[in-house]
Design an enzyme around this catalytic site. Structure first.
Site: not given
Lengths: 70, 467
Positions: B82, B160, B184
């Site tokens: 990420k 996210s 997330s």
């Protein structure tokens, strides 16, 4: 607007307006006021939880259960 | 095994095939890079490809394995991180347009630990801008566009950790690193039909990761199975003086059968959560409980009453405003993609200190009360999310209404480990998930329950349609 009727919300908004001036337009300041109102209401909910004078906060970087036993 | 299968296969199988000479780390890395550039980009899952580093690390893995140096099951396995996690020399954008050129000199600790385990970084994967810390309310909130769900391309991937969710689901990379502050990892894992593990707070160092909330942030693996998550967790765990929240936990993952209780698991079921779920989500959860009943004693359990959502909201908004204050101060937030993110951080700057401290004082009560509940069980289970992924063109609230599971706030406040595993499909052909949550520090037990569930189901083996 509800937030416009809340002097505590308006006071916080005034602080932000003083700090950030004309950076946001009026509709954006309305959004900020709504966020402030949401946070104010969240804090009001917390008033219903009973705390003793000696109850400390979780410490800054440690959120482990054993800390609550100390 | 055809080439198209590669990134869908379990890590253990890929590792075995590499050692058997049926597959090379370089070929695997090249395959993932090609899939990232085509399928991954079509899902808005990719921020930056890292081909130079990937091919260098892959060649090194080949040379080491030829020389008899074996770094374990991740040696030569590609992955994506990420884009909140630093990779030396490459852009680390935090998903935010004003930070598109940001770079760091050092790898994040989790990335460095994977490098030491021989894993091969092939890409920085998409994230909601600033990990959603500015209060985004709809999918289009990233410099790479809205995360697209490979099961239904008119649906959101979740956030996210949007890129890790859709890239793993689409067979673009075998695993990825995600982060969770409040949902997330578990949310995109559930929405994309993969396994996403949120470790105990403090198990994985956050050094080199974007800080959103110092007392809530965690880093964890997102992969096809609980076993894959366990292998990655074992590699990235451990104390780090650069993150003072980290602890020297006992071993994080034990896959031996004797690690499971001889008389089965004891599992608490959060029935209360079902009232807030879509019918298909609830039905699939009940079917998952029937599977768990083969390996566990199931008992209804209830969360102690606390204002979990309000406590988490105040802590997150205050810490995020502090952590990201330079972006608010400079006005850089005005360049963010989502209009609501351009204003969403300011209110956190004027939360009274006493409100924040009251939230942290109540949190102490929450942590103790939840530990008393969790200590009675090997795990507690609930649907991972109340609804399937929302349509790309809808605001979350317009789709889900008030259907939000309070266990997400509660378990993140308590810093306890959890995994989302797939349970089937719901509305519009989109995956549903179950979260398995454990006592603080009992990461291995959570993974053991999830592994036992996945040994009896095949939802985690399903693949979305290609293209």
């Amino acid at each position: 607007m509800q937030e416009a009727e809340n002097p505590l919300v308006m006071a916080r908004l005034a602080v932000l307006r003083a700090r950030f001036g004309s950076r946001l337009d009026e509709s954006q300041w309305d959004d900020v006021a709504r966020d402030i109102l949401m946070l104010w209401r969240a804090a009001e909910e917390l008033q219903h939880v009973s705390l003793d004078y000696a109850d400390p906060p979780m410490s800054w970087l440690s959120c482990r259960p054993e800390e609550t036993q100390r | 095994m055809s080439q198209a299968d590669w990134a869908f296969r379990p890590i253990r199988e890929l590792a075995q095939r590499i050692r058997a000479g049926e597959l090379t780390p370089t070929a695997l890395a090249e395959h993932c890079l090609e899939r990232l550039d085509t399928v991954g980009r079509s899902l808005n899952a990719v921020v930056t490809l890292t081909p130079e580093r990937a091919l260098r690390e892959a060649r090194q893995a080949e040379e080491e394995l030829r020389a008899g140096i074996d770094r374990g099951p991740l040696h030569g396995i590609p992955y994506g991180a990420k884009d909140l996690l630093a990779a030396a020399g490459y852009p680390t954008t935090w998903g935010a347009a004003p930070l598109r050129d940001q770079r760091f000199a050092k790898d994040a600790a989790a990335v460095a630990r994977l490098r030491d385990a021989g894993a091969v970084l092939v890409a920085k994967l998409a994230t909601v801008e600033l990990a959603g810390g500015m209060g985004y309310q709809q999918p289009n909130a990233s410099l790479t566009g809205p995360g697209i769900n490979p099961w239904n391309r008119s649906a959101w991937s979740g956030g996210s950790s949007s890129g890790p969710g859709s890239a793993v689901a689409a067979g673009v990379v075998p695993f990825a690193l995600g982060t969770e502050t409040w949902g997330s990892i578990l949310t995109p894992a559930s929405y994309c039909g993969i396994s996403g593990f949120r470790p105990s707070y403090g198990r994985v160092s956050r050094f080199g990761a974007m800080p959103l909330s110092w007392t809530l942030d965690k880093i964890g693996p997102m992969a096809r199975s609980a076993d894959d998550c366990g292998l990655v967790l074992a590699a990235i765990s451990g104390p780090d003086p650069r993150d003072p929240a980290t602890l020297a936990f006992p071993s994080s993952y034990d896959d031996r059968p004797e690690a499971e209780p001889a008389h089965g698991f004891r599992i608490g079921v959060l029935d209360d959560a079902l009232a807030h779920c879509q019918p298909e989500v609830a039905a699939n959860f009940h079917a998952a409980l029937a599977v768990l009943a083969e390996i566990a004693t199931l008992e209804p359990v209830h969360l102690p009453t606390f204002p979990y959502t309000e406590v988490a909201t105040l802590i997150l908004w205050a810490e995020a405003a502090s952590a990201l204050e330079p972006l608010l101060q400079s006005g850089a937030v005005g360049e963010l993609t989502a209009p609501e993110d351009r204003t969403g951080g300011y209110a956190g700057l004027v939360i009274p200190a006493v409100d924040y401290l009251r939230a942290q004082r109540i949190r102490r009560q929450i942590v103790a009360a939840l530990d008393r509940v969790f200590s009675q069980y090997d795990a507690i289970v609930a649907p991972a999310t109340a609804v399937v992924a929302s349509p790309l063109d809808q605001r979350f609230r317009d789709y889900a209404g008030e259907r939000r599971l309070v266990i997400s706030a509660a378990s993140n406040l308590a810093g306890v480990p959890a995994i989302s595993v797939p349970t089937g499909f719901g509305e519009r052909g989109l995956p549903t998930g179950m979260q398995i949550i454990g006592r603080y520090g009992a990461d291995g037990r959570v993974l053991a329950v999830a592994r036992a569930y996945q040994q009896r189901t095949d939802w985690h083996l399903r693949r979305p349609p290609e293209g």
